[in-house]
Design a protein around this motif. Structure first.
Motif, PDB file in Angstrom:
ATOM      1  N   THR A  86       0.572  -1.518   0.249  1.00  0.00           N
ATOM      2  CA  THR A  86      -0.185  -0.136   0.052  1.00  0.00           C
ATOM      3  C   THR A  86       1.212   1.264   0.025  1.00  0.00           C
ATOM      4  N   THR A  87       0.495   2.062   0.185  1.00  0.00           N
ATOM      5  CA  THR A  87       0.890   4.074   0.302  1.00  0.00           C
ATOM      6  C   THR A  87       1.489   4.647   1.370  1.00  0.00           C
ATOM      7  N   THR A  88       2.036   4.814   1.352  1.00  0.00           N
ATOM      8  CA  THR A  88       2.693   5.635   2.928  1.00  0.00           C
ATOM      9  C   THR A  88       2.397   7.029   2.829  1.00  0.00           C
ATOM     10  N   TYR A  89       1.321   7.286   2.267  1.00  0.00           N
ATOM     11  CA  TYR A  89       1.176   8.966   2.120  1.00  0.00           C
ATOM     12  C   TYR A  89      -0.443   8.141   2.051  1.00  0.00           C
ATOM     13  N   THR A  90      -0.825   8.763   3.610  1.00  0.00           N
ATOM     14  CA  THR A  90      -2.218   8.200   3.164  1.00  0.00           C
ATOM     15  C   THR A  90      -2.777   8.076   5.173  1.00  0.00           C
ATOM     16  N   PHE A  91      -4.307   7.805   5.168  1.00  0.00           N
ATOM     17  CA  PHE A  91      -4.562   8.081   6.447  1.00  0.00           C
ATOM     18  C   PHE A  91      -4.308   6.887   6.737  1.00  0.00           C
ATOM     19  N   PHE A  92      -4.077   6.685   8.223  1.00  0.00           N
ATOM     20  CA  PHE A  92      -3.451   5.897   9.082  1.00  0.00           C
ATOM     21  C   PHE A  92      -4.190   4.784   9.047  1.00  0.00           C
ATOM     22  N   ALA A  93      -6.019   4.369   9.094  1.00  0.00           N
ATOM     23  CA  ALA A  93      -6.626   3.314   9.062  1.00  0.00           C
ATOM     24  C   ALA A  93      -6.580   2.428   7.590  1.00  0.00           C
ATOM     25  N   THR A  94      -6.232   2.983   6.723  1.00  0.00           N
ATOM     26  CA  THR A  94      -5.431   1.883   5.538  1.00  0.00           C
ATOM     27  C   THR A  94      -4.237   1.033   6.053  1.00  0.00           C
ATOM     28  N   ALA A  95      -3.214   1.698   6.578  1.00  0.00           N
ATOM     29  CA  ALA A  95      -2.622   0.311   6.801  1.00  0.00           C
ATOM     30  C   ALA A  95      -3.063  -0.561   8.470  1.00  0.00           C
ATOM     31  N   GLU A  96      -3.164   0.620   9.215  1.00  0.00           N
ATOM     32  CA  GLU A  96      -3.731  -0.081  10.625  1.00  0.00           C
ATOM     33  C   GLU A  96      -4.693  -1.360  10.261  1.00  0.00           C
ATOM     34  N   SER A  97      -5.155  -1.537   9.321  1.00  0.00           N
ATOM     35  CA  SER A  97      -6.257  -2.560   9.043  1.00  0.00           C
ATOM     36  C   SER A  97      -5.239  -2.752   8.981  1.00  0.00           C
ATOM     37  N   ILE A  98      -4.385  -3.794   7.618  1.00  0.00           N
ATOM     38  CA  ILE A  98      -3.100  -4.370   7.631  1.00  0.00           C
ATOM     39  C   ILE A  98      -2.399  -5.009   8.830  1.00  0.00           C
ATOM     40  N   ALA A  99      -2.472  -3.910   9.415  1.00  0.00           N
ATOM     41  CA  ALA A  99      -1.718  -4.875  10.502  1.00  0.00           C
ATOM     42  C   ALA A  99      -2.534  -5.490  11.766  1.00  0.00           C
ATOM     43  N   TYR A 100      -4.261  -5.092  11.438  1.00  0.00           N
ATOM     44  CA  TYR A 100      -5.278  -5.302  12.785  1.00  0.00           C
ATOM     45  C   TYR A 100      -4.866  -6.587  12.633  1.00  0.00           C
ATOM     46  N   MET A 134      -3.515  -2.759  -1.901  1.00  0.00           N
ATOM     47  CA  MET A 134      -4.282  -1.721  -1.383  1.00  0.00           C
ATOM     48  C   MET A 134      -4.253  -0.037  -1.824  1.00  0.00           C
ATOM     49  N   PRO A 135      -4.476  -0.327  -3.115  1.00  0.00           N
ATOM     50  CA  PRO A 135      -4.350   1.422  -3.572  1.00  0.00           C
ATOM     51  C   PRO A 135      -5.681   2.553  -3.256  1.00  0.00           C
ATOM     52  N   VAL A 136      -4.896   3.445  -2.605  1.00  0.00           N
ATOM     53  CA  VAL A 136      -5.896   4.772  -2.317  1.00  0.00           C
ATOM     54  C   VAL A 136      -6.798   5.352  -3.251  1.00  0.00           C
ATOM     55  N   HIS A 137      -7.711   6.253  -3.512  1.00  0.00           N
ATOM     56  CA  HIS A 137      -7.973   7.275  -3.995  1.00  0.00           C
ATOM     57  C   HIS A 137      -7.603   8.068  -3.412  1.00  0.00           C
ATOM     58  N   LEU A 138      -6.595   8.511  -3.179  1.00  0.00           N
ATOM     59  CA  LEU A 138      -6.494   9.678  -2.287  1.00  0.00           C
ATOM     60  C   LEU A 138      -6.983  11.749  -2.684  1.00  0.00           C
ATOM     61  N   PHE A 139      -7.111  12.150  -1.964  1.00  0.00           N
ATOM     62  CA  PHE A 139      -8.481  13.141  -1.940  1.00  0.00           C
ATOM     63  C   PHE A 139      -9.280  12.763  -3.060  1.00  0.00           C
ATOM     64  N   GLY A 140      -9.244  12.430  -3.716  1.00  0.00           N
ATOM     65  CA  GLY A 140     -10.595  12.160  -4.459  1.00  0.00           C
ATOM     66  C   GLY A 140      -9.826  11.774  -5.863  1.00  0.00           C
ATOM     67  N   GLN A 141      -8.948  11.267  -5.588  1.00  0.00           N
ATOM     68  CA  GLN A 141      -8.499  11.159  -7.605  1.00  0.00           C
ATOM     69  C   GLN A 141      -7.838   9.821  -7.420  1.00  0.00           C
ATOM     70  N   ALA A 142      -8.447   9.186  -8.698  1.00  0.00           N
ATOM     71  CA  ALA A 142      -8.318   8.031  -8.894  1.00  0.00           C
ATOM     72  C   ALA A 142      -6.768   7.283  -8.828  1.00  0.00           C
ATOM     73  N   CYS A 143      -6.032   6.133  -8.780  1.00  0.00           N
ATOM     74  CA  CYS A 143      -4.905   5.428  -8.827  1.00  0.00           C
ATOM     75  C   CYS A 143      -4.934   5.525 -10.374  1.00  0.00           C
ATOM     76  N   GLU A 144      -3.264   4.966 -10.488  1.00  0.00           N
ATOM     77  CA  GLU A 144      -3.316   4.251 -12.203  1.00  0.00           C
ATOM     78  C   GLU A 144      -4.327   2.727 -12.135  1.00  0.00           C
ATOM     79  N   MET A 145      -5.434   2.614 -12.578  1.00  0.00           N
ATOM     80  CA  MET A 145      -5.862   1.188 -12.484  1.00  0.00           C
ATOM     81  C   MET A 145      -5.150  -0.016 -12.927  1.00  0.00           C
ATOM     82  N   ASP A 146      -5.416   1.312 -14.139  1.00  0.00           N
ATOM     83  CA  ASP A 146      -5.102   0.378 -15.420  1.00  0.00           C
ATOM     84  C   ASP A 146      -3.125  -0.709 -14.760  1.00  0.00           C
ATOM     85  N   GLU A 147      -2.843   0.428 -14.448  1.00  0.00           N
ATOM     86  CA  GLU A 147      -1.064  -0.216 -14.100  1.00  0.00           C
ATOM     87  C   GLU A 147      -1.371  -1.270 -13.062  1.00  0.00           C
TER      88      GLU A 147
END
Ligand SMILES: *Cc1c(COP(=O)(O)O)cnc(C)c1O
Length: 412
Positions: A86-100, A134-147
């Protein structure tokens, strides 16, 4: 009113409630009078309409966006010994869920323009333990989903979209939340579609995953629990099985006879009927609100571009492939504090998203990352901030914000 008397919040939830007025209050009142508080018609309706809105076969509501991520990981059988990229630049819950769930978050750096995970860095982070991206569409903008989808399919990995900030956004015309095996949404009050409290949703078009999610949110009991137990023991989710077995359609409400027969260990994570009532009202406005956000963002970018060099800041990048829903409108400034202090002195609120990238959070020190591991995220964390963005922001308020930033730029 004098310009200097303006007080503009980052987001104005009171204004939204005031505008919805009786429509919202009467819907809430009806729930109270019906005394149907758990898994009633409002929840059922909201799940059906949300699935329709996103374009997936199923939508399974739950307590909040963080639970949505945890339930999604558990439904896919991800846990101890597994890795999730996943990305390191996101809200904590993204990676928290993985660790949880006992798995290990493996971070990648982000693109300096989109702020989203750099798809070119994913493949070198894949190990035999990797189970999902686990991609995060940060601030409302889509990730490069094709790739991202191409890498996932090449390496047989699940994709869990963290779409908590991007409800209604699209990538190449396709709705976010329809790319991954599952996608997760949050209805935290400040999100684009916000409840009057906490709420969350998981969407999927896979019947077995949907049934497992329905089981997991209510203690793994009843018909759904029984079915989920069978899938687990068959290992049939393991093989990225996208067959079309009919999902079990038990709603597991209060009077279900099989309620006290538990097949797997789950959670108590339901969406409240009251929150569903609020969300049913707001879902009808979401497209209109997102359009207004887009319009505000375009105005900001058009009117701020001319002074961005002088003011040593940068307006956000907008890709033509993407319908950005501007959960946040983010500026990037070399001297962030000078600009945010100036705005504060003029009554304009700003917010910092996010001051500490996740690989440098104390809670993740056990993962062994160091300063310098993800230079782009570290650079951004010192420079990005949000300015007011909400559908109810008036043209007059926006003109004041723009002229204040012009004044700043012209005087440094
Ligand atoms: C808000 C958010 C979450 C968590 O949602 P909650 O409803 O607050 O639990 C997860 N990921 C991202 C990217 C978010 O913005």
């Amino acid at each position: 009113m004098l310009m200097s008397e303006y007080k503009i919040p980052l987001i104005d939830l009171k204004e939204q409630s005031a505008r919805l007025g009786d429509e919202l209050l009467s819907r809430i009142k009806n729930v109270i009078l019906s005394a149907q508080y758990i898994m009633g018609n409002e929840v059922k309706t909201f799940e059906e309409n949300f699935a329709k809105f996103i374009g997936t076969k199923h939508a399974i509501s739950c307590g909040n966006g963080t639970d949505a991520l945890v339930l999604a990981l558990e439904a896919l059988g991800i846990g101890s010994g597994d890795e999730v990229i996943t990305t390191t630049y996101t809200f904590f819950a993204t990676a928290e869920s993985i660790a949880y769930v006992g798995a290990k978050p493996v971070f990648v750096d982000v693109d300096p323009e989109t702020f989203n995970m750099d798809a070119a860095l994913i493949e070198k982070s894949i190990t035999p333990k990797t189970k999902a991206i686990m991609p995060v569409h940060l601030f409302g903008q889509a990730c490069e989903m094709d790739e991202i989808m191409a890498i996932a399919s090449k390496h047989n990995l699940y994709v869990i979209e963290d779409a908590c900030q991007a409800v209604g956004g699209t990538y190449k015309g396709q709705r976010l939340g329809t790319f991954g095996d599952v996608a997760c949404f949050s209805f935290f009050p400040t999100k684009n579609l916000g409840a009057a409290g906490d709420g969350g949703m998981i969407v999927t078009s896979n019947d077995k995953i949907a049934t497992t999610l329905k089981a997991l949110r209510v203690h793994g009991s009843g018909e759904n629990g029984k079915a989920a137990y069978t899938y687990r023991n068959e290992g049939s989710l393991e093989a990225l099985n996208r067959d079309t077995t009919e999902s079990v359609n038990s709603d597991n409400t209060v009077y279900n006879a099989s309620k006290y027969y538990n097949y797997i260990v789950g959670h108590n994570s339901r969406l409240d009927e009251l929150q569903a009532a609020v969300l049913n009202v707001k879902l009808d406005y979401l497209e209109k609100w997102n359009e207004r956000r887009l319009e505000i963002a375009k105005n900001y970018s058009d009117q701020l571009s001319s002074v961005q060099n002088k003011g040593q800041f940068k307006v956000p990048y907008a890709s033509n492939d993407v319908k950005h829903v501007y959960h946040m409108y983010i500026l990037k400034a070399e001297n962030k504090e000078a600009l945010t202090d100036y705005l504060a002195s003029k009554g304009i609120s700003t917010g910092i998203y996010y001051p500490v990238p996740l690989h440098l959070q104390k809670a993740f020190e056990n993962l062994g990352y160091e300063v310098g591991d993800f230079p782009v995220a570290e650079y951004l964390s010192k420079r990005t901030f949000a300015i007011p963005m909400y559908a109810e922001l008036t043209d007059e308020q926006q003109a004041y914000i723009v002229s204040t930033i012009h004044n700043y730029a012209n005087n440094i």
